[in-house]
Write a protein that holds these residues in place. Structure first.
Motif, PDB file in Angstrom:
ATOM      1  N   ASP A 210      35.245  34.168  57.365  1.00 23.49           N
ATOM      2  CA  ASP A 210      36.279  33.326  56.784  1.00 23.49           C
ATOM      3  C   ASP A 210      35.609  32.448  55.732  1.00 23.49           C
ATOM      4  N   ASP A 211      36.276  31.419  55.295  1.00 22.73           N
ATOM      5  CA  ASP A 211      35.733  30.597  54.210  1.00 22.73           C
ATOM      6  C   ASP A 211      34.514  29.772  54.607  1.00 22.73           C
ATOM      7  N   GLU A 212      34.196  29.706  55.897  1.00 24.10           N
ATOM      8  CA  GLU A 212      33.071  28.881  56.326  1.00 24.10           C
ATOM      9  C   GLU A 212      32.128  29.585  57.301  1.00 24.10           C
ATOM     10  N   HIS A 213      32.589  30.628  57.977  1.00 22.68           N
ATOM     11  CA  HIS A 213      31.791  31.270  59.024  1.00 22.68           C
ATOM     12  C   HIS A 213      31.706  32.779  58.825  1.00 22.68           C
TER      13      HIS A 213
ATOM     14  N   LYS B 217      30.413  36.722  53.535  1.00 22.35           N
ATOM     15  CA  LYS B 217      30.116  37.974  54.234  1.00 22.35           C
ATOM     16  C   LYS B 217      29.024  38.739  53.507  1.00 22.35           C
ATOM     17  N   GLU B 218      29.108  38.845  52.187  1.00 25.74           N
ATOM     18  CA  GLU B 218      28.099  39.565  51.418  1.00 25.74           C
ATOM     19  C   GLU B 218      26.730  38.897  51.539  1.00 25.74           C
TER      20      GLU B 218
ATOM     21  N   ASN C   3      40.845  38.722  48.426  1.00 23.95           N
ATOM     22  CA  ASN C   3      40.336  38.592  47.068  1.00 23.95           C
ATOM     23  C   ASN C   3      38.820  38.766  47.074  1.00 23.95           C
ATOM     24  N   GLU C   4      38.303  39.660  46.222  1.00 24.94           N
ATOM     25  CA  GLU C   4      36.858  39.936  46.220  1.00 24.94           C
ATOM     26  C   GLU C   4      36.016  38.734  45.789  1.00 24.94           C
ATOM     27  N   ASN C   5      36.636  37.720  45.185  1.00 25.04           N
ATOM     28  CA  ASN C   5      35.926  36.507  44.801  1.00 25.04           C
ATOM     29  C   ASN C   5      36.115  35.363  45.795  1.00 25.04           C
ATOM     30  N   SER C   6      36.767  35.643  46.910  1.00 27.50           N
ATOM     31  CA  SER C   6      37.034  34.587  47.883  1.00 27.50           C
ATOM     32  C   SER C   6      35.738  34.131  48.552  1.00 27.50           C
TER      33      SER C   6
END
Length: 126
Positions: free
Chosen positions: A73-76, A11-12, A2-5
């Motif tokens: 990922d969601d944290e790293h 990452k961006e 998902n581009e909003n994840s």
């Protein structure tokens, strides 16, 4: 993904900072690092301002950074790249691990290894 994840946003964020830093913009770190940023690399200071002062004087601030891959990922966010200088054209292989919380980098680890002769790594370092 998902581009909003969180993973995509992290990452961006880190990729944008890496690109600006690689272009010579050390001040971008002030917009990325948390004030109480924790550094895990031996000899490198923690704290945003101490870390930026250290990095500004280190070889990485004047090196060419050739990014090979980014994993998030969601944290790293993990970045794998080659760092070279005029004095060391073979360079160093670097894997940076950044922990991101609420849009700020709060921690950093790295693994650094000199790039050996091609004959020592038949499948390449990157």
């Amino acid at each position: 993904m998902n581009e909003n994840s969180k993973a995509v946003r992290n990452k961006e964020l880190v990729l944008h900072g890496f690109t600006r830093f690689a272009a010579g913009d050390i001040d971008v770190l002030r917009t990325l690092l948390a004030k109480d940023f924790v550094e895990h690399s031996p000899g490198n200071p923690s704290g945003r301002e101490a870390f930026i002062a250290y990095i500004a004087e280190s070889p990485v601030a004047r090196a060419r950074l050739d990014l090979k891959r980014v994993v998030a990922d969601d944290e790293h966010v993990v970045m794998h790249y080659r760092m070279t200088t005029d004095d060391d054209p073979r360079g160093i292989a670097v894997a940076d691990i950044w922990r991101v919380v609420d849009g700020e980098i709060v921690e950093h680890w790295d693994v650094v290894q000199p790039v050996p002769e091609d004959s020592q790594v038949p499948h390449g370092m990157f």
